[in-house]
Design a protein around this motif. Structure first.
Motif, mmCIF file in Angstrom:
data_model
loop_
_atom_site.group_PDB
_atom_site.id
_atom_site.type_symbol
_atom_site.label_atom_id
_atom_site.label_comp_id
_atom_site.label_asym_id
_atom_site.label_seq_id
_atom_site.Cartn_x
_atom_site.Cartn_y
_atom_site.Cartn_z
ATOM 1 N N MET A 86 15.721 -28.707 -11.654
ATOM 2 C CA MET A 86 15.246 -29.970 -11.071
ATOM 3 C C MET A 86 13.727 -30.050 -11.189
ATOM 4 O O MET A 86 13.036 -29.090 -10.865
ATOM 5 C CB MET A 86 15.600 -30.022 -9.573
ATOM 6 C CG MET A 86 17.067 -30.164 -9.269
ATOM 7 S SD MET A 86 17.581 -31.891 -9.195
ATOM 8 C CE MET A 86 16.986 -32.389 -7.588
ATOM 9 N N ILE A 87 13.241 -31.210 -11.596
ATOM 10 C CA ILE A 87 11.809 -31.477 -11.509
ATOM 11 C C ILE A 87 11.602 -32.813 -10.804
ATOM 12 O O ILE A 87 12.452 -33.702 -10.889
ATOM 13 C CB ILE A 87 11.116 -31.459 -12.893
ATOM 14 C CG1 ILE A 87 11.850 -32.335 -13.909
ATOM 15 C CG2 ILE A 87 11.004 -30.031 -13.424
ATOM 16 C CD1 ILE A 87 11.128 -32.440 -15.250
ATOM 17 N N PHE A 88 10.481 -32.901 -10.093
ATOM 18 C CA PHE A 88 10.258 -34.019 -9.179
ATOM 19 C C PHE A 88 8.901 -34.672 -9.426
ATOM 20 O O PHE A 88 7.994 -34.059 -9.983
ATOM 21 C CB PHE A 88 10.264 -33.525 -7.723
ATOM 22 C CG PHE A 88 11.479 -32.744 -7.328
ATOM 23 C CD1 PHE A 88 12.598 -33.371 -6.820
ATOM 24 C CD2 PHE A 88 11.504 -31.361 -7.465
ATOM 25 C CE1 PHE A 88 13.720 -32.645 -6.445
ATOM 26 C CE2 PHE A 88 12.622 -30.627 -7.093
ATOM 27 C CZ PHE A 88 13.732 -31.274 -6.582
ATOM 28 N N ALA A 160 8.550 -24.778 -15.960
ATOM 29 C CA ALA A 160 8.777 -23.341 -16.194
ATOM 30 C C ALA A 160 9.697 -22.768 -15.118
ATOM 31 O O ALA A 160 10.603 -21.974 -15.408
ATOM 32 C CB ALA A 160 7.442 -22.590 -16.216
ATOM 33 N N ARG A 161 9.479 -23.177 -13.882
ATOM 34 C CA ARG A 161 10.330 -22.707 -12.778
ATOM 35 C C ARG A 161 11.787 -23.119 -13.015
ATOM 36 O O ARG A 161 12.717 -22.336 -12.768
ATOM 37 C CB ARG A 161 9.825 -23.296 -11.450
ATOM 38 C CG ARG A 161 10.671 -22.904 -10.245
ATOM 39 C CD ARG A 161 10.158 -23.540 -8.968
ATOM 40 N NE ARG A 161 10.120 -25.002 -9.080
ATOM 41 C CZ ARG A 161 9.518 -25.797 -8.212
ATOM 42 N NH1 ARG A 161 8.895 -25.294 -7.158
ATOM 43 N NH2 ARG A 161 9.537 -27.108 -8.389
ATOM 44 N N ALA A 162 11.983 -24.331 -13.514
ATOM 45 C CA ALA A 162 13.358 -24.773 -13.814
ATOM 46 C C ALA A 162 13.920 -23.989 -14.999
ATOM 47 O O ALA A 162 15.102 -23.630 -15.000
ATOM 48 C CB ALA A 162 13.367 -26.270 -14.102
ATOM 49 N N ARG A 166 17.557 -20.643 -16.391
ATOM 50 C CA ARG A 166 18.473 -20.753 -17.535
ATOM 51 C C ARG A 166 19.466 -21.888 -17.309
ATOM 52 O O ARG A 166 20.697 -21.680 -17.345
ATOM 53 C CB ARG A 166 19.258 -19.447 -17.740
ATOM 54 C CG ARG A 166 18.383 -18.224 -17.822
ATOM 55 C CD ARG A 166 18.335 -17.770 -19.247
ATOM 56 N NE ARG A 166 17.064 -17.140 -19.535
ATOM 57 C CZ ARG A 166 16.925 -16.060 -20.278
ATOM 58 N NH1 ARG A 166 17.987 -15.481 -20.799
ATOM 59 N NH2 ARG A 166 15.747 -15.571 -20.530
ATOM 60 N N PRO A 167 18.940 -23.082 -17.073
ATOM 61 C CA PRO A 167 19.833 -24.195 -16.723
ATOM 62 C C PRO A 167 20.588 -24.722 -17.935
ATOM 63 O O PRO A 167 20.180 -24.510 -19.080
ATOM 64 C CB PRO A 167 18.869 -25.252 -16.190
ATOM 65 C CG PRO A 167 17.613 -25.014 -16.963
ATOM 66 C CD PRO A 167 17.536 -23.523 -17.181
#
Ligand SMILES: Nc1ncnc2c1ncn2[C@@H]1O[C@H](COP(=O)(O)OP(=O)(O)O)[C@@H](O)[C@H]1O
Ligand SMILES: [Mg+2]
Length: 249
Positions: A86-88, A160-162, A166-167
């Motif tokens: 997820m990115i916001f 990078a966090r998402a 390994r989504p």
């Protein structure tokens, strides 16, 4: 097979007079880069929250990789959410922590709760986090505080966090709405590059019609909780925008 199938999704928030989603149908194939357009209040954020099981729909189905995602609980729900990055708009970083620590939070769903609580990640996790930072163009930024970065850099950290999750699907809720136009385009180009190179499926809510046209492989137009358009970006013309936004634009 479709990665994600949404069928007849209907959402009403407590106390609301109207449904926020009024029967949304949608199928995502692996590798698609879908941008969702629509005016404020159309239900873009609600759709993403439903897919990630943060909002419970009144009715409808969410099928992930052939399995009913609505029934998942506990460890199974966690395993499902691990597969969805997820990115916001607001990045949602921990500002006081270094960049590397923020990226490692993407591994949260993989390590035991006590490991996560004391911030203890193994060398493999750290190596993945550094790789992800290099991937988004931030090699060498590991020890910088998140709060000291620019908006574009902060969104790169969030990407990078998402990625360290390994989504199999990346959901974005207006991830470029807080950025200047040049930076917004650079972040969209980065997402498109990740989509092409890794085949990571993207479902990104956007404010900008131009960015959707430039980067999406498919555009979905939401209007008052319903899909008003679903097709290739080349078909997003004036009359489609009128249908989606309800004005001459
Ligand atoms: N937490 C909430 N409680 C009540 N109503 C909400 C909530 N979140 C969104 N809504 C309503 O649901 C509808 C869709 O909102 P939203 O999904 O945020 O649209 P968008 O992201 O396209 O702007 C709007 O009418 C909005 O006011
Ligand atoms: Mg929204």
């Amino acid at each position: 097979m479709a990665l994600l199938v949404v069928r007849g999704l209907r959402v009403r928030y407590p106390g609301a007079q109207e449904d926020a989603l009024r029967g949304v149908d949608l199928e995502l194939a692996p590798g698609e880069f879908v941008c969702v357009l629509g005016p404020s209040g159309a239900g873009k954020s609600t759709l993403i929250r439903c897919i990630n099981r943060l909002v419970e729909p009144a009715s409808g189905q969410i099928i992930w990789d052939g399995h009913d995602a609505m029934r998942l609980k506990g460890a199974h729900l966690l395993a499902y959410r691990r597969q969805i990055g997820m990115i916001f708009q607001e990045f949602h970083l921990v500002d006081r922590l270094p960049v590397l620590a923020n990226v490692l939070m993407g591994r949260f769903g993989y390590v035991s709760p006590w490991q996560a609580a004391i911030g203890r990640y193994g060398p493999q996790e750290v190596a993945w986090a550094r790789q992800a930072l290099a991937r988004v163009g931030l090699a060498g930024y590991e020890l910088r505080r998140a709060r000291d970065l620019s908006g574009g850099q902060r969104q790169r950290v969030a990407i990078a966090r998402a990625l360290v999750q390994r989504p199999r699907l990346m959901l974005g809720d207006e991830p470029v709405s807080n950025l200047d136009p040049v930076t917004a385009r650079a972040i969209m180009a980065l997402l498109a590059e990740i989509n092409r190179r890794d085949g990571l499926t993207m479902l990104i809510n956007l404010h900008s019609v131009d960015l959707a046209r430039a980067f999406a492989t498919r555009v979905i137009g939401l209007s008052r909780g319903q899909v008003a358009f679903d097709g290739p970006p080349s078909r997003v013309d004036r009359s489609v925008l009128e249908q989606v936004y309800g004005t001459a634009g």
